[in-house]
Design a protein around this motif. Structure first.
Motif, short mmCIF file in Angstrom:
data_model
loop_
_atom_site.label_atom_id
_atom_site.label_comp_id
_atom_site.label_asym_id
_atom_site.label_seq_id
_atom_site.Cartn_x
_atom_site.Cartn_y
_atom_site.Cartn_z
N ALA A 24 46.26 29.36 23.39
CA ALA A 24 45.78 30.72 23.68
C ALA A 24 44.39 30.69 24.31
O ALA A 24 44.12 31.43 25.26
N ASP A 25 43.51 29.82 23.80
CA ASP A 25 42.17 29.69 24.35
C ASP A 25 42.23 29.21 25.80
O ASP A 25 41.55 29.72 26.68
N PHE A 26 43.08 28.20 26.05
CA PHE A 26 43.22 27.69 27.41
C PHE A 26 43.76 28.77 28.35
O PHE A 26 43.20 29.00 29.43
N ILE A 27 44.83 29.43 27.95
CA ILE A 27 45.42 30.45 28.82
C ILE A 27 44.42 31.56 29.13
O ILE A 27 44.33 32.03 30.26
N SER A 28 43.65 31.96 28.13
CA SER A 28 42.67 33.03 28.37
C SER A 28 41.58 32.59 29.35
O SER A 28 40.93 33.43 29.97
N SER A 29 41.42 31.29 29.52
CA SER A 29 40.40 30.79 30.45
C SER A 29 40.92 30.61 31.87
O SER A 29 40.14 30.29 32.78
N VAL A 30 42.21 30.81 32.09
CA VAL A 30 42.78 30.67 33.44
C VAL A 30 42.28 31.83 34.29
O VAL A 30 42.52 33.00 33.97
N ASP A 31 41.58 31.53 35.37
CA ASP A 31 40.97 32.57 36.21
C ASP A 31 41.98 33.42 36.97
O ASP A 31 41.83 34.62 37.07
N HIS A 32 42.99 32.78 37.50
CA HIS A 32 43.97 33.48 38.34
C HIS A 32 44.84 34.39 37.47
O HIS A 32 45.56 33.91 36.60
N PRO A 33 44.78 35.72 37.66
CA PRO A 33 45.49 36.64 36.76
C PRO A 33 47.01 36.47 36.77
O PRO A 33 47.65 36.61 35.71
N VAL A 34 47.60 36.15 37.91
CA VAL A 34 49.06 35.96 37.96
C VAL A 34 49.45 34.70 37.21
O VAL A 34 50.40 34.69 36.43
N ARG A 35 48.70 33.60 37.40
CA ARG A 35 49.02 32.36 36.68
C ARG A 35 48.79 32.51 35.18
O ARG A 35 49.53 31.95 34.38
N ARG A 36 47.77 33.27 34.82
CA ARG A 36 47.52 33.53 33.39
C ARG A 36 48.70 34.29 32.80
O ARG A 36 49.23 33.92 31.75
N ALA A 37 49.17 35.34 33.47
CA ALA A 37 50.31 36.12 32.98
C ALA A 37 51.59 35.28 32.97
O ALA A 37 52.39 35.37 32.02
N ASP A 38 51.78 34.46 33.99
CA ASP A 38 52.95 33.59 34.03
C ASP A 38 52.92 32.60 32.86
O ASP A 38 53.95 32.34 32.21
N ALA A 39 51.75 32.03 32.58
CA ALA A 39 51.63 31.10 31.45
C ALA A 39 51.96 31.80 30.14
O ALA A 39 52.65 31.23 29.28
N GLU A 40 51.48 33.02 29.99
CA GLU A 40 51.78 33.78 28.77
C GLU A 40 53.29 34.02 28.62
O GLU A 40 53.81 34.03 27.52
N ALA A 41 53.99 34.20 29.74
CA ALA A 41 55.44 34.40 29.70
C ALA A 41 56.19 33.09 29.48
O ALA A 41 57.26 33.08 28.86
#
Length: 147
Positions: A24-41
């Motif tokens: 969760a900490d790593f994903i929240s640090s992903v700058d690119h909003p689409v890649r962050r949302a994709d990672a969460e999915a």
């Protein structure tokens, strides 16, 4: 130079190891909003298929499961069985399996590396086909490296 379990080469010792950082900490640090949302999915999809919790491997790979490998050279180590990384340029999937080759035509927009699959965003691919590929890779790793 020999190749490591994920297709890259190594000089001495394995650099990619499980870490204590939370996914969760790593994903929240992903700058690119689409890649962050994709990672969460992707995390729940990989967890459902593998039955394993997400774990950080090195600074940027979200991995599931673990296996131990040993090469003829004597080099050995541990690595996640399957995983992905929301990199700056693309999503990188570590889901190599011969069974996936037949699915590539139906996947959608992607690129292939030696042992990796590159996707710009989940919206570019058929997620049902991607799920089949993830499952094939999980099953293939279980067969090649039984627990």
């Amino acid at each position: 130079m020999p190749a490591n379990a994920m297709g890259g080469s190594f000089m001495a010792g394995t650099k990619t190891k499980a870490t204590e950082r939370t996914v969760a900490d790593f994903i929240s640090s992903v700058d690119h909003p689409v890649r962050r949302a994709d990672a969460e999915a992707l995390v729940p999809l990989f967890e459902r298929i593998s039955g394993e919790p997400a774990t950080m491997w090195g600074p940027s790979i979200i991995g599931f499961g673990r296996y131990h490998y040993r090469y003829d050279s004597g080099h050995e180590g541990d690595m996640c069985r399957i995983g992905f990384s929301p990199r700056a340029a693309q999503l990188v999937f570590y889901i190599d399996s011969p069974a996936s080759d037949a699915l590539m035509e139906r996947l959608g927009k992607h690129k292939r590396g030696k042992a990796c699959l590159y996707v710009n965003k989940l919206a570019d691919v058929n997620v049902a086909v991607l799920e089949q590929m993830i499952r094939a890779a999980w099953d293939d790793m279980a067969e090649r490296y039984p627990a």
